[in-house]
Design an enzyme around this catalytic site. Structure first.
Site, PDB file in Angstrom:
ATOM      1  N   LYS A 145       0.821  -1.206   0.000  1.00 45.22           N
ATOM      2  CA  LYS A 145       0.000   0.000   0.000  1.00 45.22           C
ATOM      3  C   LYS A 145       0.857   1.259   0.000  1.00 45.22           C
ATOM      4  CE  LYS A 145      -0.130   2.009   3.001  1.00 45.22           C
ATOM      5  NZ  LYS A 145       0.337   3.282   3.406  1.00 45.22           N
ATOM      6  N   GLN A 202      -5.164  -0.608  10.405  1.00 42.62           N
ATOM      7  CA  GLN A 202      -5.019  -1.966   9.897  1.00 42.62           C
ATOM      8  C   GLN A 202      -5.670  -2.968  10.867  1.00 42.62           C
ATOM      9  OE1 GLN A 202      -3.728  -2.658   6.964  1.00 42.62           O
ATOM     10  NE2 GLN A 202      -3.664  -4.872   7.158  1.00 42.62           N
ATOM     11  N   ASP A 242     -11.316   3.396   4.633  1.00 39.57           N
ATOM     12  CA  ASP A 242     -11.709   1.980   4.662  1.00 39.57           C
ATOM     13  C   ASP A 242     -13.225   1.829   4.461  1.00 39.57           C
ATOM     14  OD1 ASP A 242      -9.879  -0.111   4.920  1.00 39.57           O
ATOM     15  OD2 ASP A 242      -9.535   0.279   7.051  1.00 39.57           O
TER      16      ASP A 242
HETATM   17  N1  LIG Z   1      -8.209  -1.745   7.877  1.00 37.25           N
HETATM   18  C1  LIG Z   1      -7.968  -2.699   6.972  1.00 37.25           C
HETATM   19  N2  LIG Z   1      -8.318  -2.505   5.674  1.00 37.25           N
HETATM   20  C2  LIG Z   1      -8.075  -3.477   4.738  1.00 37.25           C
HETATM   21  O1  LIG Z   1      -8.405  -3.301   3.539  1.00 37.25           O
HETATM   22  C3  LIG Z   1      -7.443  -4.694   5.154  1.00 37.25           C
HETATM   23  C4  LIG Z   1      -7.111  -4.833   6.514  1.00 37.25           C
HETATM   24  N3  LIG Z   1      -7.392  -3.832   7.401  1.00 37.25           N
HETATM   25  N4  LIG Z   1      -6.539  -5.976   6.962  1.00 37.25           N
HETATM   26  C5  LIG Z   1      -6.175  -7.056   6.060  1.00 37.25           C
HETATM   27  C6  LIG Z   1      -7.045  -7.102   4.819  1.00 37.25           C
HETATM   28  C7  LIG Z   1      -6.422  -7.866   3.681  1.00 37.25           C
HETATM   29  N5  LIG Z   1      -6.164  -6.892   2.661  1.00 37.25           N
HETATM   30  C8  LIG Z   1      -5.443  -7.130   1.491  1.00 37.25           C
HETATM   31  C9  LIG Z   1      -5.120  -6.134   0.610  1.00 37.25           C
HETATM   32  C10 LIG Z   1      -4.341  -6.356  -0.505  1.00 37.25           C
HETATM   33  C11 LIG Z   1      -3.871  -7.615  -0.783  1.00 37.25           C
HETATM   34  C12 LIG Z   1      -3.009  -7.844  -1.972  1.00 37.25           C
HETATM   35  O2  LIG Z   1      -2.385  -6.938  -2.487  1.00 37.25           O
HETATM   36  N6  LIG Z   1      -2.915  -9.068  -2.472  1.00 37.25           N
HETATM   37  C13 LIG Z   1      -2.097  -9.409  -3.618  1.00 37.25           C
HETATM   38  C14 LIG Z   1      -0.753 -10.020  -3.177  1.00 37.25           C
HETATM   39  C15 LIG Z   1      -0.914 -11.193  -2.249  1.00 37.25           C
HETATM   40  C16 LIG Z   1       0.395 -11.728  -1.680  1.00 37.25           C
HETATM   41  O3  LIG Z   1       1.334 -11.960  -2.462  1.00 37.25           O
HETATM   42  O4  LIG Z   1       0.450 -11.916  -0.447  1.00 37.25           O
HETATM   43  C17 LIG Z   1      -2.877 -10.358  -4.532  1.00 37.25           C
HETATM   44  O5  LIG Z   1      -3.889 -10.922  -4.078  1.00 37.25           O
HETATM   45  O6  LIG Z   1      -2.486 -10.528  -5.670  1.00 37.25           O
HETATM   46  C18 LIG Z   1      -4.207  -8.634   0.073  1.00 37.25           C
HETATM   47  C19 LIG Z   1      -4.990  -8.395   1.197  1.00 37.25           C
HETATM   48  C20 LIG Z   1      -6.615  -5.668   3.079  1.00 37.25           C
HETATM   49  N7  LIG Z   1      -7.152  -5.734   4.280  1.00 37.25           N
END
Ligand SMILES: Nc1nc(=O)c2c([nH]1)NC[C@@H]1CN(c3ccc(C(=O)N[C@@H](CCC(=O)O)C(=O)O)cc3)C=[N+]21
Ligand SMILES: NC(=O)C1=CN([C@@H]2O[C@H](COP(=O)(O)OP(=O)(O)OC[C@H]3O[C@@H](n4cnc5c(N)ncnc54)[C@H](OP(=O)(O)O)[C@@H]3O)[C@@H](O)[C@H]2O)C=CC1
Length: 281
Positions: free
Chosen positions: A50, A94, A117
């Site tokens: 991010k 987070q 969020d």
């Molecule tokens: N306040 C808050 N807001 C959130 O939006 C939030 C959170 N807490 N806690 C955790 C979850 C999970 N989450 C992700 C975001 C991006 C990927 C992401 O970029 N994934 C890539 C890479 C995955 C990898 O290689 O690990 C993909 O799916 O291709 C994953 C998971 C946002 N979250």
């Protein structure tokens, strides 16, 4: 049939480029602050991705990393300071938070106009009432993907598996707002396979590796897999049995490279929107 892949990485890159172009026309840098408490390992990767995306798009972005032992009162004080800081347009705390901190109390403390969020009850209520407001990033990203995939939404039978406040519920609200006929399934749903087989649009947000079996997917369906599950082998898989689902779906998102990258792009989109709403274009 073998399904078309919906390339979240590419759609997210396009969206980030458009956001960066818009940011470059502003006389200021939209400010984003991510607050991380303790050492949840999954959060580390997300927070780094991010931060990199935000910097690249020209945002003034920083992560405040607080120790695991931070009290709820201390965290609320940090949120209050960010609420009052005119350089800060977006605040993301987070999740998950350490167990001694009540997540609802912290989420409700974020100023609704900085709640990028979209988790604050006021923004959740606006979404449910069909009023404009900040919308949770992951379901917002899914709507971008459905549109990019050319999926026809009005009247379509959509099933959302999962009813969490961060994914399932807002996902159902957005599909409803787009005139889908929406069903929400959860752990008490009696016959999940039968519900899935009726769905023209199937969104899985459960958090159980490959729980949605390929033969539950209707021929020609659009399948969006929100799940991100790390197996003991280290491999990342979604909530859908991908290979088998590909033989029946018309279009499907991969994991990784599907919904995940869209979540980050939509966080930037929300921060830009929040900045323009507060400071103008
Ligand atoms: N306040 C808050 N807001 C959130 O939006 C939030 C959170 N807490 N806690 C955790 C979850 C999970 N989450 C992700 C975001 C991006 C990927 C992401 O970029 N994934 C890539 C890479 C995955 C990898 O290689 O690990 C993909 O799916 O291709 C994953 C998971 C946002 N979250
Ligand atoms: N791609 C991304 O950017 C993001 C991905 N995720 C991923 O999405 C997934 C879901 O996350 P989240 O919503 O936070 O998870 P939660 O654990 O908060 O919610 C899971 C939901 O799935 C339901 N469920 C659990 N078991 C079953 C079952 N056997 N049959 C039907 N429904 C079931 C639960 O039902 P009940 O309510 O009855 O308990 C609940 O509503 C996870 O894999 C997570 O990692 C999450 C956020 C962002």
């Amino acid at each position: 049939m073998t399904a078309r892949l919906i390339d979240g990485k590419a759609v997210a890159a396009d969206l980030r480029r458009a956001i960066a172009a818009r940011v470059a026309t502003l006389g200021y840098r939209p400010g984003l602050r991510v607050v991380r408490v303790g050492e949840d390992p999954a959060s580390g990767v997300y927070v780094r991705n991010k931060d990199k995306a935000a910097q690249e798009a020209g945002f003034d972005s920083a992560t405040l990393h607080l120790p695991e032992a931070t009290t709820e009162a201390e965290l609320l004080a940090v949120v209050a300071r960010l609420n009052a800081d005119p350089a800060v347009d977006g605040i993301l705390v987070q999740l998950p938070l350490p167990r001694h901190i009540r997540a609802e109390a912290v989420i409700s403390a974020v100023a609704p106009e900085k709640d990028v969020d979209g988790f604050h009850p006021l923004n959740a209520g606006r979404l449910a009432s069909g009023e404009p407001g900040l919308v949770p990033c992951t379901p917002k990203g899914v709507m971008h993907l459905l549109r990019a995939a050319g999926c026809s939404l009005p009247g379509a039978r959509a099933l959302v598996v999962g009813r969490s406040t961060i994914v399932g519920r807002p996902m159902a609200q957005l599909l409803l707002a787009a005139d889908c006929t929406v069903t929400i399934a959860h752990s008490r749903t009696r016959d999940l396979a039968a519900e899935c087989r009726r769905a023209e649009i199937l969104v899985a947000a459960v958090g159980r590796p490959e729980m949605v079996r390929g033969d539950w997917v209707a021929e020609g369906a659009t399948v969006i897999d929100v799940g991100i599950n790390r197996l003991e082998s280290g491999r990342l898989v979604g909530d859908v049995e991908f290979e088998a689902a590909c033989r029946r779906a018309e279009a499907i998102t991969p994991v990784p490279g599907g919904v995940g990258p869209m979540t980050i792009a939509c966080l930037l989109e929300n921060t830009l929107d929040a900045a323009i709403a507060r400071r103008g274009a």
